[in-house]
Scaffold this active site. Structure first.
Site, PDB file in Angstrom:
ATOM      1  CE  LYS A  71       5.390  -3.613   8.232  1.00 13.24           C
ATOM      2  NZ  LYS A  71       4.555  -3.049   9.261  1.00 13.24           N
ATOM      3  N   GLY A 137      -0.259  -6.666   5.827  1.00 13.12           N
ATOM      4  CA  GLY A 137       0.795  -7.229   6.672  1.00 13.12           C
ATOM      5  C   GLY A 137       0.664  -6.793   8.125  1.00 13.12           C
ATOM      6  CB  ILE A 223      -1.114  -0.095  13.613  1.00 10.67           C
ATOM      7  CG1 ILE A 223      -1.465  -0.225  12.141  1.00 10.67           C
ATOM      8  CG2 ILE A 223      -1.772  -1.200  14.427  1.00 10.67           C
ATOM      9  CD1 ILE A 223      -0.855  -1.500  11.499  1.00 10.67           C
TER      10      ILE A 223
HETATM   11  P1  ATR Z   1       0.637  -3.337   5.304  1.00 11.28           P
HETATM   12  O1  ATR Z   1       1.313  -4.576   4.853  1.00 11.28           O
HETATM   13  O2  ATR Z   1       1.620  -2.338   5.821  1.00 11.28           O
HETATM   14  O3  ATR Z   1      -0.489  -3.603   6.271  1.00 11.28           O
HETATM   15  P2  ATR Z   1      -0.940  -3.321   2.904  1.00 11.28           P
HETATM   16  O4  ATR Z   1      -0.695  -4.777   2.745  1.00 11.28           O
HETATM   17  O5  ATR Z   1      -0.797  -2.431   1.704  1.00 11.28           O
HETATM   18  O6  ATR Z   1       0.024  -2.671   3.987  1.00 11.28           O
HETATM   19  O7  ATR Z   1      -2.385  -3.167   3.574  1.00 11.28           O
HETATM   20  C1  ATR Z   1      -3.061  -1.963   3.628  1.00 11.28           C
HETATM   21  C2  ATR Z   1      -4.465  -2.175   4.220  1.00 11.28           C
HETATM   22  O8  ATR Z   1      -5.167  -0.922   4.114  1.00 11.28           O
HETATM   23  C3  ATR Z   1      -5.304  -3.201   3.496  1.00 11.28           C
HETATM   24  O9  ATR Z   1      -6.193  -3.802   4.403  1.00 11.28           O
HETATM   25  C4  ATR Z   1      -6.075  -2.329   2.505  1.00 11.28           C
HETATM   26  O10 ATR Z   1      -7.285  -2.878   2.025  1.00 11.28           O
HETATM   27  P3  ATR Z   1      -7.286  -3.822   0.695  1.00 11.28           P
HETATM   28  O11 ATR Z   1      -6.794  -5.157   1.130  1.00 11.28           O
HETATM   29  O12 ATR Z   1      -8.684  -3.817   0.231  1.00 11.28           O
HETATM   30  O13 ATR Z   1      -6.327  -3.146  -0.282  1.00 11.28           O
HETATM   31  C5  ATR Z   1      -6.372  -1.132   3.354  1.00 11.28           C
HETATM   32  N1  ATR Z   1      -6.711   0.055   2.568  1.00 11.28           N
HETATM   33  C6  ATR Z   1      -5.876   0.781   1.804  1.00 11.28           C
HETATM   34  N2  ATR Z   1      -6.564   1.799   1.209  1.00 11.28           N
HETATM   35  C7  ATR Z   1      -7.862   1.683   1.621  1.00 11.28           C
HETATM   36  C8  ATR Z   1      -9.073   2.419   1.377  1.00 11.28           C
HETATM   37  N3  ATR Z   1      -9.084   3.479   0.567  1.00 11.28           N
HETATM   38  N4  ATR Z   1     -10.216   2.005   1.973  1.00 11.28           N
HETATM   39  C9  ATR Z   1     -10.206   0.931   2.783  1.00 11.28           C
HETATM   40  N5  ATR Z   1      -9.110   0.191   3.070  1.00 11.28           N
HETATM   41  C10 ATR Z   1      -7.960   0.565   2.496  1.00 11.28           C
END
Ligand code: ATR
Length: 281
Positions: A71, A137, A223
Site C-alpha cells: 500500500k 498503510g 481490520i
Molecule cells: P499494511 O500496509 O497493510 O497496513 P504493513 O505496512 O506491513 O501493512 O503494516 C503491518 C502492521 O502490522 C505494522 O504496524 C506492523 O508493525 P511494524 O511497523 O513494527 O512492522 C504490524 N506488525 C506486523 N507483525 C507484527 C508483530 N509480530 N507484532 C506486532 N506488530 C506487527
C-alpha cells in the site's frame, strides 16, 4: 469505463494474496450486473511491484486493488495520487487510464468508516479516546478516517515507534504516538480500540494485548477478516465488549473501486456478505 465489446479485467496485488476474498466479491458483482469480466488474485513479490503495475495497461486491466505489503510502495510508483490518498500516505486502488498512466486512490478509509457506521449505528468518533494498534498503510487510512469523523484523541501504538511517530508528525492532532510496551495501559478510558496489524490473521500469531484495562462499554474492531473473529475480538467479546470484524471494511471499500474501474457502484448485499462469510471459518 465499461465497453460492451471488451472483457473486463481487474485484480488484487498482494504478497501473500491467495487468502483474499476480493475475487469472490468482485466476481459476484460481474455476475450481478451481467458483465463479461473477471477479477484475479495477483501474487506479486515486493521487488516486482513496479513491473507488475506497469504491465496492467498492456494486459488490458481496468485497475487493481493493492494490499499487504504494497500500500505505501505502490503510492510511489503510480503517476498520480489523489488528495485523499496523499493525505493518508497510502493507496488501496489503482485505476489504469486510457493513455496507460496509473492513478492511485484510497478506499480503505471509506470502507472502514462505512462499516463501523453500518454495524454500530449510534457510533460517534468523538465519544472518547480511540486506541489504534499498528502503523502501516491500513492504520493510516483508519486514523485518517477517525480524525476526519471528529476523533479528539487517537492513541497510536506500534511495535516500531518511529512509524507511529511519523503518522503523528504528518497528521498532527489528535494523534498521539505511544510505546508498544504501554499498549495494555493505553486502553484505560478508551471508547474504542482498533487492531490494524496483521497479528491474528490466518498464519500469523495472535495480537498480544491484555484487555483488563478496557471498559466493558468500549467497542473493539479489527481490520483482519480471516478469521472473521480474531483471537483479539474473541477475547473482547468474551468479556462483554461489542465487536466489529474486518469483513465490512473489505466489502465497502470494493464499491468505490468498482465505480472507478467500471462506472457502476455495486451494492453490498446481505447475500454477498453471507456468501463470503460462508467461506471463512
Ligand atoms: P499494511 O500496509 O497493510 O497496513 P504493513 O505496512 O506491513 O501493512 O503494516 C503491518 C502492521 O502490522 C505494522 O504496524 C506492523 O508493525 P511494524 O511497523 O513494527 O512492522 C504490524 N506488525 C506486523 N507483525 C507484527 C508483530 N509480530 N507484532 C506486532 N506488530 C506487527
Amino acid at each position: 469505463m465499461a465497453h460492451s465489446d471488451r472483457f473486463l479485467l481487474a485484480g488484487v496485488m498482494g504478497w501473500p494474496v491467495m487468502h483474499s476474498r476480493s475475487p469472490m466479491m468482485h466476481n459476484y458483482w460481474f455476475k450481478k450486473h451481467g458483465l463479461a469480466g473477471t477479477y484475479v488474485p495477483l501474487a506479486i513479490r515486493p521487488e516486482n511491484l513496479t513491473a507488475a503495475l506497469r504491465g496492467l495497461h498492456p494486459l488490458g486491466f481496468a485497475g487493481v486493488n493493492v494490499t499487504i505489503p504494497h500500500k505505501q510502495e505502490a503510492m510511489k510508483i503510480v503517476d498520480d495520487v489523489d488528495a485523499l490518498a496523499r493525505s493518508i500516505g497510502a493507496i488501496s486502488c489503482v485505476v489504469v487510464r486510457p493513455d496507460g498512466s496509473l492513478a492511485g486512490t484510497n478506499n480503505d478509509c471509506y470502507g472502514f468508516i462505512h462499516a463501523v457506521k453500518q454495524e454500530q449505528p449510534g457510533w460517534r468518533a468523538d465519544a472518547g479516546p480511540i486506541v489504534v494498534i499498528g502503523a502501516g498503510g491500513g492504520s493510516r487510512a483508519v486514523c485518517y478516517g477517525l480524525a476526519r469523523e471528529g476523533a479528539r484523541e487517537i492513541r497510536l501504538v506500534n511495535r516500531t515507534l518511529d512509524r507511529a511517530k511519523e503518522i503523528e508528525r504528518e497528521f498532527g492532532a489528535p494523534i498521539k504516538a505511544l510505546r508498544w510496551e504501554d499498549r495494555h495501559e493505553t486502553l484505560e478510558g478508551a471508547a474504542m480500540v482498533v487492531n490494524t496489524t496483521s497479528q491474528g490473521m490466518v498464519g500469523n500469531s495472535a495480537l498480544e494485548i491484555r484487555l483488563d484495562k478496557l471498559s466493558k462499554s468500549a467497542l473493539a474492531a479489527d481490520i483482519v477478516y480471516i478469521p472473521l473473529e480474531t483471537p483479539f475480538l474473541a477475547a473482547a467479546r468474551a468479556r462483554g465488549n461489542r465487536t466489529i470484524n474486518g469483513l465490512g471494511m473489505l466489502l465497502n471499500q470494493g464499491r468505490p473501486a468498482w465505480k472507478a474501474w467500471f462506472g457502476i457502484e455495486p451494492e453490498v448485499t446481505a447475500e454477498l456478505r453471507a456468501m463470503v462469510e460462508k467461506t471463512i471459518s
